[in-house]
Design a protein around this motif. Structure first.
Motif, PDB file in Angstrom:
ATOM      1  N   ASP A   1       8.950 -14.513  -5.859  1.00 47.06           N
ATOM      2  CA  ASP A   1       8.133 -14.649  -7.068  1.00 47.06           C
ATOM      3  C   ASP A   1       6.843 -13.832  -7.014  1.00 47.06           C
ATOM      4  O   ASP A   1       5.943 -14.039  -7.828  1.00 47.06           O
ATOM      5  CB  ASP A   1       7.781 -16.122  -7.353  1.00 47.06           C
ATOM      6  N   GLU A   2       6.766 -12.884  -6.084  1.00 48.51           N
ATOM      7  CA  GLU A   2       5.591 -12.014  -6.024  1.00 48.51           C
ATOM      8  C   GLU A   2       5.716 -10.911  -7.060  1.00 48.51           C
ATOM      9  O   GLU A   2       6.775 -10.291  -7.200  1.00 48.51           O
ATOM     10  CB  GLU A   2       5.466 -11.387  -4.633  1.00 48.51           C
ATOM     11  N   LYS A   3       4.644 -10.660  -7.805  1.00 48.42           N
ATOM     12  CA  LYS A   3       4.620  -9.516  -8.708  1.00 48.42           C
ATOM     13  C   LYS A   3       4.211  -8.300  -7.891  1.00 48.42           C
ATOM     14  O   LYS A   3       3.051  -8.166  -7.501  1.00 48.42           O
ATOM     15  CB  LYS A   3       3.651  -9.749  -9.865  1.00 48.42           C
ATOM     16  N   MET A   4       5.167  -7.427  -7.633  1.00 53.45           N
ATOM     17  CA  MET A   4       4.919  -6.285  -6.752  1.00 53.45           C
ATOM     18  C   MET A   4       4.294  -5.137  -7.541  1.00 53.45           C
ATOM     19  O   MET A   4       4.871  -4.644  -8.514  1.00 53.45           O
ATOM     20  CB  MET A   4       6.218  -5.832  -6.101  1.00 53.45           C
ATOM     21  N   LEU A   5       3.128  -4.728  -7.107  1.00 47.35           N
ATOM     22  CA  LEU A   5       2.425  -3.603  -7.717  1.00 47.35           C
ATOM     23  C   LEU A   5       2.850  -2.336  -6.992  1.00 47.35           C
ATOM     24  O   LEU A   5       2.694  -2.220  -5.777  1.00 47.35           O
ATOM     25  CB  LEU A   5       0.916  -3.808  -7.599  1.00 47.35           C
ATOM     26  N   CYS A   6       3.407  -1.393  -7.734  1.00 46.50           N
ATOM     27  CA  CYS A   6       3.828  -0.112  -7.172  1.00 46.50           C
ATOM     28  C   CYS A   6       3.019   0.992  -7.846  1.00 46.50           C
ATOM     29  O   CYS A   6       2.886   0.996  -9.073  1.00 46.50           O
ATOM     30  CB  CYS A   6       5.311   0.114  -7.388  1.00 46.50           C
ATOM     31  N   MET A   7       2.496   1.914  -7.044  1.00 45.94           N
ATOM     32  CA  MET A   7       1.610   2.944  -7.584  1.00 45.94           C
ATOM     33  C   MET A   7       1.902   4.292  -6.942  1.00 45.94           C
ATOM     34  O   MET A   7       2.325   4.360  -5.787  1.00 45.94           O
ATOM     35  CB  MET A   7       0.144   2.571  -7.325  1.00 45.94           C
ATOM     36  N   GLY A   8       1.646   5.347  -7.684  1.00 48.57           N
ATOM     37  CA  GLY A   8       1.760   6.686  -7.141  1.00 48.57           C
ATOM     38  C   GLY A   8       2.099   7.703  -8.215  1.00 48.57           C
ATOM     39  O   GLY A   8       2.568   7.352  -9.305  1.00 48.57           O
TER      40      GLY A   8
ATOM     41  N   ALA B   1       1.189   6.006 -19.865  1.00 46.61           N
ATOM     42  CA  ALA B   1       0.290   7.023 -19.303  1.00 46.61           C
ATOM     43  C   ALA B   1      -0.212   6.654 -17.913  1.00 46.61           C
ATOM     44  O   ALA B   1      -1.207   7.201 -17.461  1.00 46.61           O
ATOM     45  CB  ALA B   1      -0.897   7.231 -20.247  1.00 46.61           C
ATOM     46  N   THR B   2       0.466   5.721 -17.241  1.00 46.81           N
ATOM     47  CA  THR B   2      -0.028   5.271 -15.943  1.00 46.81           C
ATOM     48  C   THR B   2       0.928   5.597 -14.805  1.00 46.81           C
ATOM     49  O   THR B   2       2.129   5.772 -15.005  1.00 46.81           O
ATOM     50  CB  THR B   2      -0.271   3.750 -15.916  1.00 46.81           C
ATOM     51  N   ARG B   3       0.383   5.633 -13.601  1.00 45.17           N
ATOM     52  CA  ARG B   3       1.170   5.838 -12.380  1.00 45.17           C
ATOM     53  C   ARG B   3       1.425   4.486 -11.711  1.00 45.17           C
ATOM     54  O   ARG B   3       1.363   4.355 -10.488  1.00 45.17           O
ATOM     55  CB  ARG B   3       0.435   6.777 -11.425  1.00 45.17           C
ATOM     56  N   VAL B   4       1.711   3.496 -12.534  1.00 48.86           N
ATOM     57  CA  VAL B   4       1.852   2.116 -12.068  1.00 48.86           C
ATOM     58  C   VAL B   4       3.108   1.497 -12.662  1.00 48.86           C
ATOM     59  O   VAL B   4       3.454   1.748 -13.819  1.00 48.86           O
ATOM     60  CB  VAL B   4       0.618   1.268 -12.497  1.00 48.86           C
ATOM     61  N   THR B   5       3.788   0.680 -11.883  1.00 45.18           N
ATOM     62  CA  THR B   5       4.787  -0.235 -12.431  1.00 45.18           C
ATOM     63  C   THR B   5       4.666  -1.561 -11.691  1.00 45.18           C
ATOM     64  O   THR B   5       4.276  -1.589 -10.514  1.00 45.18           O
ATOM     65  CB  THR B   5       6.219   0.327 -12.329  1.00 45.18           C
ATOM     66  N   VAL B   6       4.957  -2.643 -12.388  1.00 48.11           N
ATOM     67  CA  VAL B   6       4.895  -3.980 -11.797  1.00 48.11           C
ATOM     68  C   VAL B   6       6.267  -4.627 -11.954  1.00 48.11           C
ATOM     69  O   VAL B   6       6.738  -4.843 -13.070  1.00 48.11           O
ATOM     70  CB  VAL B   6       3.811  -4.850 -12.471  1.00 48.11           C
ATOM     71  N   ILE B   7       6.898  -4.927 -10.836  1.00 44.84           N
ATOM     72  CA  ILE B   7       8.222  -5.537 -10.812  1.00 44.84           C
ATOM     73  C   ILE B   7       8.167  -6.762  -9.902  1.00 44.84           C
ATOM     74  O   ILE B   7       7.671  -6.674  -8.768  1.00 44.84           O
ATOM     75  CB  ILE B   7       9.290  -4.553 -10.273  1.00 44.84           C
ATOM     76  N   SER B   8       8.660  -7.899 -10.367  1.00 42.77           N
ATOM     77  CA  SER B   8       8.612  -9.121  -9.573  1.00 42.77           C
ATOM     78  C   SER B   8       9.710  -9.129  -8.511  1.00 42.77           C
ATOM     79  O   SER B   8      10.800  -8.589  -8.720  1.00 42.77           O
ATOM     80  CB  SER B   8       8.769 -10.352 -10.464  1.00 42.77           C
TER      81      SER B   8
ATOM     82  N   PRO C   1       0.782  -1.247   0.000  1.00 45.99           N
ATOM     83  CA  PRO C   1       0.000   0.000   0.000  1.00 45.99           C
ATOM     84  C   PRO C   1       0.811   1.293   0.000  1.00 45.99           C
ATOM     85  O   PRO C   1       0.229   2.370   0.092  1.00 45.99           O
ATOM     86  CB  PRO C   1      -0.798  -0.130   1.300  1.00 45.99           C
ATOM     87  N   TYR C   2       2.149   1.196  -0.103  1.00 51.51           N
ATOM     88  CA  TYR C   2       2.961   2.416  -0.158  1.00 51.51           C
ATOM     89  C   TYR C   2       2.566   3.236  -1.384  1.00 51.51           C
ATOM     90  O   TYR C   2       2.322   2.688  -2.459  1.00 51.51           O
ATOM     91  CB  TYR C   2       4.442   2.050  -0.236  1.00 51.51           C
ATOM     92  N   GLN C   3       2.483   4.554  -1.213  1.00 49.40           N
ATOM     93  CA  GLN C   3       2.190   5.455  -2.322  1.00 49.40           C
ATOM     94  C   GLN C   3       3.480   6.129  -2.780  1.00 49.40           C
ATOM     95  O   GLN C   3       4.128   6.853  -2.022  1.00 49.40           O
ATOM     96  CB  GLN C   3       1.175   6.512  -1.894  1.00 49.40           C
ATOM     97  N   VAL C   4       3.845   5.877  -4.036  1.00 47.94           N
ATOM     98  CA  VAL C   4       5.088   6.438  -4.580  1.00 47.94           C
ATOM     99  C   VAL C   4       4.810   7.848  -5.085  1.00 47.94           C
ATOM    100  O   VAL C   4       4.433   8.051  -6.245  1.00 47.94           O
ATOM    101  CB  VAL C   4       5.642   5.554  -5.717  1.00 47.94           C
ATOM    102  N   ASP C   5       4.993   8.828  -4.219  1.00 41.81           N
ATOM    103  CA  ASP C   5       4.764  10.224  -4.604  1.00 41.81           C
ATOM    104  C   ASP C   5       6.077  10.991  -4.777  1.00 41.81           C
ATOM    105  O   ASP C   5       6.067  12.167  -5.142  1.00 41.81           O
ATOM    106  CB  ASP C   5       3.892  10.920  -3.549  1.00 41.81           C
ATOM    107  N   GLU C   6       7.218  10.324  -4.518  1.00 41.42           N
ATOM    108  CA  GLU C   6       8.513  10.966  -4.697  1.00 41.42           C
ATOM    109  C   GLU C   6       8.732  11.345  -6.170  1.00 41.42           C
ATOM    110  O   GLU C   6       8.388  10.590  -7.070  1.00 41.42           O
ATOM    111  CB  GLU C   6       9.645  10.030  -4.261  1.00 41.42           C
TER     112      GLU C   6
END
Length: 386
Positions: free
Chosen positions: A157-164, A145-152, A122-127
């Protein structure tokens, strides 16, 4: 209710938009970029086009061409060190969603340090990080055009969803001519990914008036052209509309959210190396059918916006038509089942609980119109097997 809408500062859209790259860098106050791409972009000659534009303007640049499909936290470390060592002032991401997602993560870590797991939801990447200029070469992910990246996570083996807001590219150059040589399999998988973005954004619990308009426009562009761009590679009008539709779908879900399809898709991709768009396609008809009771009107409207029906007077008919259309797309574009893809059933069944837990942990299923519990997801995983 106030909705905070986040978009790239600059968007260059249309044929030959790539030629605007040098001017775009000037507009961003950047003069020393590092290109983040993969070997395929070199082989196709796309990197040479970018290189030529920069050289003509006497712009020095660096190159990291080792991004990988479905990137993980270790695959980007060499680039992070390279960017820090050479003090580049921006990144140019050239490629599909994997290259653009990698560039976002590289910019974040090079600017602020730490590891990717520090930044997952749930961290919000606002930096504010190094500016990223995204140049998509597929019509699908919408990552430009998104504020999202997905890095495993390479360890779990978790696909980490990062948003902000800190992950939104500073600029996007959307030139459909990059998709003209796209293999039909990739065009199909990325195209269904874009359609999934539009549908899930529209029915999302976080949908709003702005995201709805982008999702509607995306469905109207994607649905009539998805099969065409795969079967008619020289159909320029279809390619152009599909490219714009994918970007609008990206804007839609970035400002709303995705749902259960994406939540369940990511674990399939990381455990069995199914391409992201393909795993979405495997899931889309079944998950849509499961989710219908949560937003019956909006799903009926999806059928109408996709041009499948003229009106929504009969919701049941609209739902049946929508599900039939999604199944028809999969059949026509030869989307395999998990069994046909070669996933070993015993291995798959042994990971059902783990995958369901990972899907829930991503947060995406909570935005689904019908909110699932763990056992629901396990049952759905079993259902989509074949």
């Amino acid at each position: 209710m106030v909705n905070s809408i986040i978009l790239p500062k600059i968007m260059q859209i249309g044929a030959d938009a790539l030629n605007m790259l040098p001017d775009t860098l000037v507009s961003l106050g950047c003069c020393f970029p590092c290109i983040i791409t993969d070997k395929t972009m070199l082989e196709l000659g796309y990197m040479a086009k970018v290189e030529t534009l920069l050289i003509q303007q006497n712009i020095q640049f660096g190159l990291f061409a080792e991004t990988m499909p479905e990137p993980n936290d270790t695959s980007i470390l060499a680039a992070v060190e390279m960017v820090k060592k050479n003090h580049y002032d921006c990144l140019i991401a050239l490629g599909g969603g994997s290259a653009i997602d990698s560039a976002k993560a590289i910019a974040l870590l090079a600017s602020h340090g730490g590891k990717m797991s520090d930044y997952k939801v749930p961290y919000q990447v606002d930096e504010i990080s190094l500016p990223v200029v995204a140049i998509p070469t597929t019509a699908g992910t919408g990552s430009e055009a998104t504020r999202v990246t997905v890095i495993s996570d390479s360890a779990t083996d978790e696909k980490m969803l990062c948003m902000g807001s800190g992950l939104i590219p500073a600029a996007a150059i959307i030139d459909y001519q990059f998709t003209l040589s796209l293999p039909s399999r990739i065009a199909a998988d990325t195209g269904i990914d874009a359609l999934t973005h539009a549908i899930e954004a529209y029915v999302s619990r976080k949908a709003n008036l702005f995201s709805d308009q982008q999702a509607i426009a995306a469905m109207k562009l994607i649905a009539p052209n998805l099969i065409k761009v795969c079967q008619e590679p020289d159909n320029l009008a279809a390619k152009e509309e599909m490219m714009l539709g994918a970007t609008l779908a990206g804007i839609a879900f970035s400002n709303a959210s995705v749902g259960l399809v994406h939540g369940m898709s990511r674990p399939i991709g990381v455990h069995f190396h199914v391409p992201h768009g393909m795993s979405n396609a495997m899931l889309l008809p079944t998950i849509t059918e499961y989710s219908l009771p949560g937003a019956p009107l909006k799903y009926a409207e999806c059928a109408m916006h996709m041009g499948l029906i003229a009106n929504i007077e009969d919701e049941t008919l609209a739902h049946q038509t929508l599900i039939s259309a999604l199944k028809h797309i999969n059949k026509t574009l030869e989307v395999p089942t998990l069994a046909e893809f070669g996933v070993v059933k015993s291995e798959y069944e042994g990971l059902l609980v783990n995958m369901a837990e990972q899907a829930l942990a991503s947060g995406s299923p909570n935005n689904n119109p019908k909110t699932p519990v763990l056992n629901d997801i396990i049952k759905l995983y079993k259902k989509v097997w074949a």
